[in-house]
Every structure is written in structure tokens, then in C-alpha cells.
Design a protein around this motif. Structure first.
Motif, PDB file in Angstrom:
ATOM      1  N   PRO A 135      53.692  28.014  34.645  1.00  0.00           N
ATOM      2  CA  PRO A 135      52.872  28.288  35.836  1.00  0.00           C
ATOM      3  C   PRO A 135      53.106  29.679  36.439  1.00  0.00           C
ATOM      4  CG  PRO A 135      53.853  26.119  35.955  1.00  0.00           C
ATOM      5  CD  PRO A 135      54.490  26.791  34.770  1.00  0.00           C
ATOM      6  N   PHE A 136      51.979  30.272  36.878  1.00  0.00           N
ATOM      7  CA  PHE A 136      52.026  31.549  37.592  1.00  0.00           C
ATOM      8  C   PHE A 136      52.024  31.263  39.084  1.00  0.00           C
ATOM      9  CE2 PHE A 136      50.355  32.554  33.452  1.00  0.00           C
ATOM     10  CZ  PHE A 136      50.896  33.788  33.145  1.00  0.00           C
ATOM     11  N   ASP A 137      52.461  32.252  39.892  1.00  0.00           N
ATOM     12  CA  ASP A 137      52.475  32.069  41.353  1.00  0.00           C
ATOM     13  C   ASP A 137      51.092  32.286  41.964  1.00  0.00           C
ATOM     14  OD1 ASP A 137      55.359  31.717  41.487  1.00  0.00           O
ATOM     15  OD2 ASP A 137      55.432  33.839  40.886  1.00  0.00           O
ATOM     16  N   VAL A 138      50.365  33.279  41.354  1.00  0.00           N
ATOM     17  CA  VAL A 138      49.047  33.615  41.912  1.00  0.00           C
ATOM     18  C   VAL A 138      48.027  33.753  40.785  1.00  0.00           C
ATOM     19  CG1 VAL A 138      47.703  35.277  43.282  1.00  0.00           C
ATOM     20  CG2 VAL A 138      50.115  34.873  43.824  1.00  0.00           C
ATOM     21  N   LEU A 139      46.853  33.153  41.018  1.00  0.00           N
ATOM     22  CA  LEU A 139      45.735  33.341  40.086  1.00  0.00           C
ATOM     23  C   LEU A 139      44.745  34.312  40.723  1.00  0.00           C
ATOM     24  CD1 LEU A 139      43.888  32.542  37.602  1.00  0.00           C
ATOM     25  CD2 LEU A 139      42.917  30.784  39.125  1.00  0.00           C
ATOM     26  N   ILE A 140      44.470  35.409  39.990  1.00  0.00           N
ATOM     27  CA  ILE A 140      43.418  36.335  40.443  1.00  0.00           C
ATOM     28  C   ILE A 140      42.269  36.179  39.451  1.00  0.00           C
ATOM     29  CG2 ILE A 140      42.830  38.741  40.944  1.00  0.00           C
ATOM     30  CD1 ILE A 140      45.881  39.250  41.199  1.00  0.00           C
ATOM     31  N   THR A 141      41.170  35.544  39.929  1.00  0.00           N
ATOM     32  CA  THR A 141      40.113  35.229  38.962  1.00  0.00           C
ATOM     33  C   THR A 141      38.753  35.788  39.368  1.00  0.00           C
ATOM     34  OG1 THR A 141      38.989  33.454  37.768  1.00  0.00           O
ATOM     35  CG2 THR A 141      39.637  32.976  40.041  1.00  0.00           C
ATOM     36  N   ASP A 142      38.039  36.210  38.337  1.00  0.00           N
ATOM     37  CA  ASP A 142      36.634  36.594  38.516  1.00  0.00           C
ATOM     38  C   ASP A 142      35.844  35.301  38.680  1.00  0.00           C
ATOM     39  OD1 ASP A 142      34.358  38.097  38.640  1.00  0.00           O
ATOM     40  OD2 ASP A 142      34.178  38.394  36.464  1.00  0.00           O
ATOM     41  N   ILE A 143      34.755  35.384  39.364  1.00  0.00           N
ATOM     42  CA  ILE A 143      33.955  34.152  39.504  1.00  0.00           C
ATOM     43  C   ILE A 143      32.989  34.018  38.338  1.00  0.00           C
ATOM     44  CG2 ILE A 143      32.220  33.011  40.921  1.00  0.00           C
ATOM     45  CD1 ILE A 143      33.711  34.124  43.368  1.00  0.00           C
ATOM     46  N   ALA A 180      40.002  35.126  44.656  1.00  0.00           N
ATOM     47  CA  ALA A 180      38.758  35.194  43.875  1.00  0.00           C
ATOM     48  C   ALA A 180      38.131  36.563  44.068  1.00  0.00           C
ATOM     49  CB  ALA A 180      37.791  34.105  44.339  1.00  0.00           C
ATOM     50  N   MET A 181      37.548  37.095  42.969  1.00  0.00           N
ATOM     51  CA  MET A 181      36.876  38.390  43.081  1.00  0.00           C
ATOM     52  C   MET A 181      35.533  38.326  42.367  1.00  0.00           C
ATOM     53  SD  MET A 181      39.333  40.483  40.473  1.00  0.00           S
ATOM     54  CE  MET A 181      39.665  39.888  38.818  1.00  0.00           C
TER      55      MET A 181
END
Lengths: 723, 132
Positions: free
Chosen positions: B45-53, B78-79
Motif C-alpha cells: 500500500p501507498f500513503d497517497v494516490l494521485i490519480t487522473d480522472i 484527483a487531477m
């Protein structure tokens, strides 16, 4: 009242005149009496005194009778010579007083002259005061007086003692009137014409109870006959005068002619219509009125008249005195003499030129209306209180119906069942308000197809403001609606395109911005190299987008040019592969290329044709899941070269195929497709292929079954032999 | 070290962010779509998910939902740059509803991303309240 004539007073001129006639008659009477005396079985001598008295009396009676007869004869001759009818009535009443030795007398005529429910009208009277005369001016047929009863019964009514009436009801208004006027006895005698018709009543009254003698009544009957004749004559004269007035004042020309067609009478209407005065035409043949080309008509008409037939409303043309022609309607009837033999004809000619012109104008107006109505593509209709009354030809053609099919509420059957309640209900609600009607519904056309229609209608009002119905027109707006839909769809796609364009143009900016940050901050050569590679790829991507955008603009302006020259197809394909290689590689696809054994040359724009192939390769790469297979094959067939790009990708739903080559077409809902692109690649490809005189088509067995795009470029006839 | 997982279908976007975030001291994992991101998360597991929509379709929204359900403790940024169908604003709002802790509109400055990261890692919500 006039007293009894004095037989002694035989002096004076009147007396001497009477003498001449009286003497003969008296001598005869005397001789008669002498014979009686001579042949009598009675003892004459003993009766000589009585005989003398009787003789004296009979002499007096004889004198009276002679005077009365003279009176009746005078009246007879006056009836013939005297023109003043009222004076004659007076004379008759005076004679009645004399004959009947009465104190009063009156003469009444029946009114109305024919028919029931009438009564009696006073013509002349003697002895009554003005109040009584007013009372007797009009007597109803049901009046309870001797004249009323005589009128009803048709026989003579005698009331010898009014104080003790035998027929009249005591105490009735008429009975009271008798008493008030001092009338003690009354008789009423009907006046009958020669045909037996009851035309009036002559009455006489006495101040003393009195029963008239048979002799008086016999003389009265002679007077009554003369009085009836007078009334009848007066009536006939009046009728004749009325007829003459009708004929003279008629607008129609009324002419009579004999059986040879000779004009006998000519009224003022004829003078006006034909321009001839009566004195100019009487005695001339009626053919002076007939145009030469119609001269045969007269023989035909006369033949019918001789057979006793009528000619009714025969429309023809006649000639006026001035030679001009006039449209007339003729009615010709035979005229018979007293024995029923046809002796001539009466002819009524009516000027119908006005009507003819009106008819002609009406016909022309109707023709204009019909032309106008039937030549318009709009469906025109007119409704009345019971529904549809008239429709034009377009209307009938549209529905493939007859007027009977649509009359009344027949048209409703053509309204789409789902629209019926709303549309028909809306129309009826509008008519109640007499408002302007505007509605849309689907109508079933003759071919069974429902068409979207728009209808407008306005109330038809009479000059008095009453609602007569509606008049309206219906238009097929299906095409307009469809165009509207197409426009809306195009507009929607344009909006989508703009949204997508902004997205596609913004997307590269994020990595570009990050790469720039890296270049600003990082000294590490490897990081800087990778940042530069990102910048390189993203600017290249943006360049392609902008190029595509420019191409879109060129396509929409029709301003895209190809510079054709002979090019080697293998080189074109190679250039395309180089362009698409990064994307194909990024998606880890395998690309198989098949070229013909011998080089193929085409007459084309190298760069543009390479762009077409590259677009197809990019599409295949985008719409195929990572690690797919793409096949590019070039072959020659039927004087053309075909370049096909096949993939084992997402495929294309059948319903998407038709709009695939439209502008901004992008398949929706395909998970895992590569991002990017403006959705103009295929539209551009088709445009470019067509500029090369070629075709492009897409084929797919459906979603998940891959797709194949094939471009065909014709080989020039001169080259197909050399290549 | 805070571990970040970047999910974006644009290779250059992933790479540029990775380079920057590693320089900022984070440990960075990369995924090309939502499914891969979930697989990596399950591995470690990662601490933060930075995801494109938008990855293909609105894949990012599904990823957010899956992470929220399965890994409530993981922070999510979300980006989006928007799509052809909808403006980014609408989708970023949808991402917020789906459970994203922060949203970023592409393109964004590195400082903006770092600030967002700082916020979501310092103000970790209790796992029980993180569920949508």
C-alpha cells in the motif's frame, strides 16, 4: 222616403213618356180583365159595384207595376252607359226603396271576394243616419242580423216584426241596432252573379212591421240580378286594371303574338328591353327581335305553342332596335280563346345579361380560387359547423383520399393515434374561443408514412359575427424537423469538439510545465535528458493537434490542395510508419507490413497520402488494447492500388459505421483506448483520398472483433501498363 | 518516507511527476490505469494516490471508489484537465463526492501539488469517516 208613384199624375214629360208604353200594357190588362169578367160564372150585375172598385184597384196596381218596371229598365240601361259605379249603387238602393215601399235600404258586397272568413262591406244605403251607417259599414260573416244570416245561408231572410224576431236573436247587438234605428221589419236578399256566386246582399227595412209581398220580392230579385251584375262588372274591371298595371310596370318584356308570330301587344318593359316603341312593333313579325343565326328558333317555339305547350326559361339571345344583342330568358305560353282553341302566345322576356355577367365573373373567380388553392403545396381546408367541408387537391393527394373520406371528422383517422386526443382536442378547444389555431401532429400520408405536420387556422365569421367555421392550411414539416435535428446535432458536436479541443490542447501543458520545472531545478544530466524528451514528445503532439486543427479549417473552407506527382508507394508507407511508430510502440502493438513484390507507383501527393496511412495506423493503435496486432497491406487490383490497415482491436459497432468519417467522430465507451486526437483523422483521410480520386471504407465485425480500413487509389490508365 | 502512487494514462505526465516528486523526497510508484493502480496498492500500500480522472473513460472515478472502499486510510488527490464531454470542474466535484481528499486542475505548478500533498498527509481523517 220616396212615396208611391201617383198614377194620376201622368202630366209632364216623364208622364207622357210612360203613357206610350203603359197604354199598350194597360189595354192588354184591361182586355184580360174583361175576359175574366165575361167568362165568370158569378152574377156580374150584382157585383158591378165591386167590379168597378176592383178594376180601379187593378188599374192602380198596374200603374205601380209599370212604374217599377220602368225603374228597373232605366237602371238596366244606366248600368251599360253609366261609368260611375258608386252612383249606380246609389240608384239601385233608391230603386230598392221604391220597389219594396221600404223606409231604409242598403247594398253590401262580399269581402274578401273569394275565400272564407270575410264578411260584408257597405256599398250604398238609404234612410240610415251616419251612426247606423258606420255600424253597418262592415258586417262579419257570423253577424246575428238578417244580412249576415243571408250571407251564411245563401237564401233570403225576412224578419217581418223585429220586436218579435223569428230568426234574429233578441237582444243581440244587431237586434238592438234595428230597434234603436226604429226598424220594425227587415229583409235581406242575396245577390248572386250569373255563375251563381254570392257577391253581396241587398236589404230593405220598414218602420212598421211588414211582410213584403211576392210581387215586391219578385221585382227585387230582378233588381238584385242587376246589382250582382254591377258588383261583378266592377270586380272584373278592377282585376283587369290590376293586371294591366302589372303588365305595364313589369321589368320584364311582355309581348303577345298571334300564331303567325305577329306582335299584338307590347308593354313598357318590352320598350325598355328592345328599344322599340309599342306603335313601332305591333303588327310586325316577332322575328325582328331574333338575330339571323337564331331565326329557326321562332318556328320551333311557334310549333310548340300550336301544340298547346309552354316554353319555360329558354335562354337565348335577342336583338335590340339598335342592333346590339342581349341575353334573355324566354317564357312563352299559349293563349286560348273562350273555347280553348290556341290563338296566339304570350311571351315574357327577361334581360339576363347582368346575371350572365355575374355568372361569368363568379366562374372566373371560382377558377382563380381553385387554381390558387390547387396549385399550392400546402394542404388547405375549410371547416363548418359539422367539421371539414372543403379541402384542396394537395390535401387529397397527400392523404390519397377523396373529399368524402375527409369530410366532417373523417380527417381525424389520419392523425397518429398518439396525437389524436391532444391535437383534435386542442383544435376543438380553440374553435370554441374562435382563436387562432396553431398545432402540430403526425399525419399518415398516402404511402402509410407518418409525417410531422404543422397546421394554422383562423375563424371564419359571418358579417354579423357568427362563427361559420375555420379555414386553415397544413404543412409537412418533417424535412424541416429533420434538418433542425441535424443542425442541433451538428451544433452539439461542435460544442463537444470545442470542449475536447481545449482538453486536448491543455493536456500536454501539464507534462511540459513539469519538464520545464525539472530543467530549471535539476542538474542531473539524466533527469535533464528525460525532461527534454518529454518536451520534445509533447510539443510534437501539440504540433500534430494544431496541424489537424488547421486541416479541419481547410476542409471546412474546401481549401485543401494536393500536389500530385509520381510517387513510390513503398516510400509513402515508410513515411507513415515513421510518423506512427512512437504511438504503435507506446501501445506495444505488433505491426505487420505486406508490400507487393514489385514496386508500385501512384500519382499522388506524397505527404498527404502518407498522412492518410499514418492516420489509419494511429487509429488502429489507439483503438486496440495494448499489445495488439496491426496489419498493413498494399496490393494492386482492378486498375487500382489498395492500402488496408487491419487490427484486432475494439472494433466498431454497426450503428457507428455510417458516421465514422464525419467530422469529430470519436468512439465512445471504449475502455483502454489511447488518449488524444481531435476526432478528425478519418474525416481528413476521406477528404484526402477523395482528392486523389479514390475511396475509403471501414469494415468491422462488431465490438471486440477488430476493424479494417481500406483505401483505394486508382492507377492512371497510362501508368497501369508501365507499372 | 511517504509513498505516492501516480495513476495517469499519459506516460510523459507520469514520468515528469515522478521525477519531480522523487526530487522532493517522496517514493513514487506509477500506474497507467486504475486497475494497475489497485494491483500495486494491494502488493504494497501507498500513503497517497494521485490519480487522473480520465484514463480512457472516467476510469479514475472508479479507482477512487475502489481505494476508498478497500484502503480507507489512503489519501487521494484527483487531477483532471476535463474531457470532451464535461468540463474538468464537474468531474473534479464528482471526484470529491467519490472520496478524493483534494482535487487539482491540470496543468498545475509543482508547488500546488506539494501543498496539496502536505495538506492531505498532515490532516489525515479517521478511517471510519473517510468512507463516502
Amino acid at each position: 222616403m220616396s212615396s208611391r208613384p201617383d198614377f194620376h199624375a201622368s202630366d209632364g214629360e216623364a208622364g207622357s213618356v210612360i203613357d206610350v208604353t203603359k197604354r199598350g200594357q194597360a189595354e192588354q190588362a184591361t182586355a184580360k180583365l174583361a175576359t175574366i169578367v165575361e167568362t165568370s160564372d158569378d152574377a156580374i150585375i150584382s157585383k158591378s159595384k165591386r167590379t168597378e172598385e176592383a178594376l180601379w184597384r187593378s188599374e192602380a196596381l198596374l200603374q205601380a207595376e209599370l212604374a217599377d218596371t220602368k225603374l228597373l229598365q232605366d237602371i238596366s240601361s244606366e248600368l251599360v252607359s253609366e261609368g260611375d259605379v258608386d252612383a249606380l249603387y246609389e240608384k239601385i238602393v233608391a230603386a230598392a226603396v221604391t220597389i219594396m215601399r221600404s223606409d231604409f235600404a242598403s247594398m253590401q258586397r262580399v269581402y274578401p271576394e273569394r275565400g272564407t272568413g270575410g264578411g260584408l262591406r257597405l256599398l250604398a244605403f238609404r234612410g240610415f243616419n251616419s251612426e247606423a251607417a258606420k255600424f253597418w259599414e262592415r258586417v262579419r260573416a257570423d253577424a246575428d242580423c238578417t244580412c249576415g244570416i243571408a250571407l251564411r245561408s245563401g237564401i233570403r231572410i225576412i224578419e217581418p216584426d223585429v220586436a218579435r224576431p223569428e230568426i234574429v236573436t233578441p237582444g243581440s247587438p244587431h237586434h238592438s241596432m234595428y230597434l234603436q234605428n226604429g226598424i220594425a221589419a227587415v229583409q235581406s236578399t242575396p245577390l248572386r252573379s250569373r255563375s251563381g256566386e254570392l257577391v253581396g246582399i241587398i236589404s230593405t227595412c220598414w218602420r212598421q212591421p211588414h211582410r213584403p209581398s211576392e210581387r215586391d220580392l219578385r221585382l227585387l230579385d230582378i233588381l238584385a240580378r242587376q246589382a250582382a251584375d254591377l258588383i261583378e262588372r266592377n270586380r272584373a274591371e278592377q282585376a283587369l286594371a290590376r293586371l294591366a298595371a302589372i303588365v305595364e310596370t313589369s321589368d320584364d318584356a311582355i309581348i303577345s303574338k298571334d300564331l303567325n308570330g305577329i306582335i299584338i301587344t307590347w308593354n313598357r318593359g318590352a320598350e325598355r328591353l328592345f328599344g322599340y316603341r309599342a306603335q313601332e312593333t305591333i303588327g310586325l313579325p316577332v322575328t325582328i327581335l331574333i338575330p339571323p343565326d337564331r331565326i329557326d328558333e321562332e318556328a320551333t317555339i311557334l310549333a310548340r305553342i300550336r301544340r298547346g305547350e309552354r316554353v319555360n326559361h329558354y335562354e337565348t339571345i335577342r336583338r335590340r332596335k339598335d342592333g346590339t344583342l342581349v341575353d334573355v330568358s324566354l317564357s312563352v305560353s299559349p293563349v286560348a280563346d273562350g273555347k280553348g282553341k290556341v290563338v296566339g302566345a304570350s311571351k315574357i322576356a327577361r334581360d339576363i345579361s347582368e346575371r350572365k355577367r355575374f355568372d361569368e365573373e363568379l366562374r372566373a373567380s371560382e377558377a382563380h380560387f381553385r387554381t390558387l388553392c390547387d396549385s399550392t403545396p400546402a394542404l388547405i381546408w375549410i371547416s363548418g359547423p359539422s367539421g371539414c367541408e372543403f379541402v384542396n387537391r394537395s390535401y387529397l393527394d397527400f392523404f390519397g383520399a377523396s373529399l368524402d373520406d375527409v369530410r366532417g371528422s373523417g380527417w381525424v383517422r389520419y392523425v397518429h393515434p398518439e396525437d389524436r386526443e391532444r391535437y383534435v382536442g386542442g383544435f376543438l378547444a380553440t374553435t370554441v374561443r374562435r382563436a387562432f389555431f396553431e398545432g402540430e401532429c403526425r399525419f399518415r400520408r398516402a404511402d402509410g408514412i407518418y409525417r410531422q405536420t404543422k397546421t394554422v387556422g383562423v375563424a371564419r365569421l359571418s358579417p354579423a359575427g357568427d362563427l361559420l367555421g375555420y379555414v386553415g392550411s397544413t404543412y409537412d414539416i418533417t424535412d424541416v424537423k429533420e434538418a433542425e435535428t441535424v443542425l442541433r446535432e451538428a451544433d452539439r458536436r461542435k460544442d463537444e469538439f470545442l470542449a475536447m479541443l481545449s482538453h486536448e490542447l491543455r493536456n500536454p501543458l501539464a507534462p511540459i510545465r513539469h519538464a520545464v520545472t525539472l530543467l530549471q531545478e535539476a542538474d542531473d544530466g539524466e533527469i535533464r535528458r528525460r525532461a527534454c524528451a518529454i518536451l520534445d514528445r509533447q510539443t510534437e503532439h501539440m504540433t500534430r493537434l494544431v496541424e489537424d486543427l488547421l486541416d479541419i479549417s481547410r476542409i471546412s473552407r474546401g481549401d485543401i490542395n494536393v500536389r500530385k506527382q509520381e510517387v513510390d508507394l513503398a516510400a509513402v508507407v515508410q513515411a507513415a510508419i515513421e510518423t506512427s511508430h512512437p504511438l504503435v510502440e507506446a501501445r506495444a502493438h505488433r505491426l505487420d507490413i505486406t508490400l507487393p513484390g514489385t514496386p508500385v507507383s501512384v500519382f499522388a501527393d506524397h505527404q498527404r497520402l502518407a498522412q492518410v496511412v499514418s492516420n489509419l495506423l494511429n487509429n488502429a493503435a489507439k483503438y486496440t488494447p495494448r499489445g495488439g496486432r496491426i496489419g498493413l497491406e498494399v496490393s494492386r487490383a482492378d486498375g487500382a492500388v489498395s492500402i488496408s490497415v487491419r487490427d484486432n482491436g475494439f472494433g466498431i459497432p454497426a450503428d457507428e459505421l455510417p458516421r465514422l468519417f464525419g467530422m469529430f467522430a470519436q468512439l465512445d465507451g471504449t475502455r483502454g483506448r489511447a488518449p488524444g486526437g481531435l476526432g478528425v483523422g478519418l474525416a481528413l483521410a476521406r477528404q484526402l483520398v477523395e482528392l486523389h480520386g479514390g475511396t475509403i471504407e471501414a469494415r468491422s465485425d462488431g465490438p471486440g472483433r477488430g476493424s479494417e480500413f481500406t483505401v483505394r487509389i486508382p492507377l492512371p490508365g497510362t501508368e497501369s501498363a508501365s507499372v | 518516507v511517504t509513498r505516492l502512487l501516480i495513476a495517469d494514462d499519459d506516460t510523459d505526465m507520469r514520468q515528469s511527476m515522478q521525477l519531480l516528486l522523487e526530487r522532493a523526497g517522496y517514493e513514487v510508484g506509477l500506474a497507467g490505469d486504475g486497475a494497475v493502480a489497485l494491483e500495486l496498492q494491494r502488493e504494497r500500500p501507498f500513503d497517497v494516490l494521485i490519480t487522473d480522472i480520465f484514463m480512457g473513460e472516467a476510469d479514475g472515478l472508479r479507482a477512487i471508489e475502489n481505494f476508498r472502499r478497500e484502503f480507507p486510510a489512503t489519501r487521494i488527490i484527483a487531477m483532471s484537465g476535463g474531457s470532451g464531454r464535461l468540463q474538468s470542474k464537474g468531474y473534479l466535484a464528482a471526484a470529491g463526492v467519490a472520496g478524493a481528499d483534494a482535487t487539482l486542475r491540470k496543468p498545475f505548478a509543482m508547488a500546488t501539488l506539494l501543498e496539496a500533498l502536505g495538506q492531505v498527509t498532515n490532516t489525515a481523517a479517521p478511517p471510519s469517516q473517510a468512507a463516502p
